[in-house]
Write an enzyme that holds these catalytic residues in place. Structure first.
Site, short mmCIF file in Angstrom:
data_model
loop_
_atom_site.label_atom_id
_atom_site.label_comp_id
_atom_site.label_asym_id
_atom_site.label_seq_id
_atom_site.Cartn_x
_atom_site.Cartn_y
_atom_site.Cartn_z
N LYS A 83 13.35 66.66 -25.12
CA LYS A 83 14.08 65.48 -24.68
C LYS A 83 14.15 65.47 -23.16
CE LYS A 83 18.07 63.37 -26.98
NZ LYS A 83 19.50 63.61 -27.24
C1 E4P Z 1 21.19 60.81 -28.69
O1 E4P Z 1 20.17 61.46 -28.65
C2 E4P Z 1 22.45 61.21 -28.04
O2 E4P Z 1 22.63 62.58 -28.28
C3 E4P Z 1 23.66 60.51 -28.63
O3 E4P Z 1 23.28 59.52 -29.55
C4 E4P Z 1 24.67 60.10 -27.63
O4 E4P Z 1 25.75 59.50 -28.31
P1 E4P Z 1 27.16 59.25 -27.61
O5 E4P Z 1 26.99 58.13 -26.63
O6 E4P Z 1 28.07 58.87 -28.74
O7 E4P Z 1 27.54 60.54 -26.95
#
Ligand code: E4P
Length: 222
Positions: A83
C-alpha cells in the site's frame, strides 16, 4: 463486489473468514498500531488465514524508502499487496514496484485525478476514502462513481476498492455503483447480515413447526 475487512485484528479476521465471504484484508499503520505484537508476524498470520490480497502499507515518505519497504512486505508472503500513499513519491514508488511485478494498492485517494494517475502508474487497486470525505461534508460516494466511470473508458488493470466505509448503507451504495471491492471494519461487516424480520420470521417458523408436530404427534424430519 468483493468484501475485504479493514482490520489487523486476527480474532475479527478469523470470525469473518469462518463465514466464507471475506475476499481480502486491508490494514494500515493505525490499524496495526492498535494490535499488540510484531506487525510483520501479524501480517504473516493474516496471510495464512485469508487466501486473498492483504494490504500492508509503507511508512517511508520518499520513493526510495517506499520501494525498500514495499519489497520487504512483498517478500513476507505472496498474498501481500503493497500500500503506497497517493503522493508524488508514492506514485514514483508505485511505478517502480509494479515494474518489478509487485501489486500496489494506492491509498488515501481523494480525487478522480489521483486515481487516474495511480492506474497509469500500474496500481492494481485504488482506494478512495468515502467516509473521510463525508467527514468534511463532501459526498465520498460520488468519488467512487467518478473513478468507476473514468476507468470504464479505458482498460486499466486496476480495481476500485471503496475504502473508509463506515456503515452498511456505504456498502449498499458502493455495490450499486459497481465498485470492485468494498473494505469495511468488522462491525460494519457484521451488520450486513442482521435483519430483525429474519429473526422474527425464523422464530415464527420454528414455533409453528413445533405446534404442528405436537398436534399430529409426529417428529420433525432430521
Ligand atoms: C483503507 O484501506 C483504510 O484502511 C480505511 O478504509 C480507512 O478507514 P477510516 O477512514 O474509517 O479510518
Amino acid at each position: 463486489m468483493k468484501i475485504f475487512l479493514d482490520t489487523a485484528n486476527l480474532k475479527e479476521i478469523r470470525e469473518g473468514v469462518a463465514l466464507g465471504v471475506v475476499d481480502g484484508i486491508t490494514t494500515n499503520p493505525s490499524l496495526l498500531a492498535k494490535e499488540s505484537g510484531d506487525p510483520e508476524q501479524i501480517l504473516l498470520e493474516i496471510c495464512r488465514t485469508v487466501n486473498g490480497p492483504i494490504s500492508a502499507e509503507v511508512v517511508a515518505t520518499d520513493a526510495e524508502g517506499m520501494v525498500r519497504e514495499g519489497r520487504h512486505w512483498a517478500a513476507v508472503h505472496e498474498n501481500i499487496v503493497v500500500k503506497c500513499p497517493c503522493t508524488i513519491e508514492g506514485l514514483k514508488a508505485t511505478k517502480l514496484l509494479t515494474a518489478e511485478g509487485h501489486r500496489v494498492n494506492m491509498t488515501l485517494i481523494f480525487s478522480p485525478t489521483q486515481a487516474l494517475l495511480a492506474a497509469k502508474a500500474g496500481a492494481r487497486f485504488v482506494s478512495p476514502f468515502v467516509g473521510r470525505l463525508d467527514d468534511i461534508a463532501t459526498p465520498g460516494m460520488e468519488l467512487v462513481g467518478d473513478i468507476l466511470r473514468i476507468f470504464r473508458n479505458y482498460d486499466y488493470a486496476c480495481e476500485v476498492l471503496a475504502a473508509s466505509l463506515r456503515h452498511p448503507m456505504h456498502v449498499v451504495e458502493a455495490a450499486r455503483l459497481g465498485a470492485h471491492i468494498g473494505t469495511m471494519p468488522f462491525s460494519v461487516f457484521a451488520g450486513l447480515l442482521k435483519h430483525p424480520l429474519t429473526d422474527i420470521g425464523l422464530k415464527r417458523f420454528l414455533e409453528d413447526w413445533e405446534k404442528a408436530k405436537k398436534d399430529l404427534g409426529t417428529k420433525a424430519p432430521r
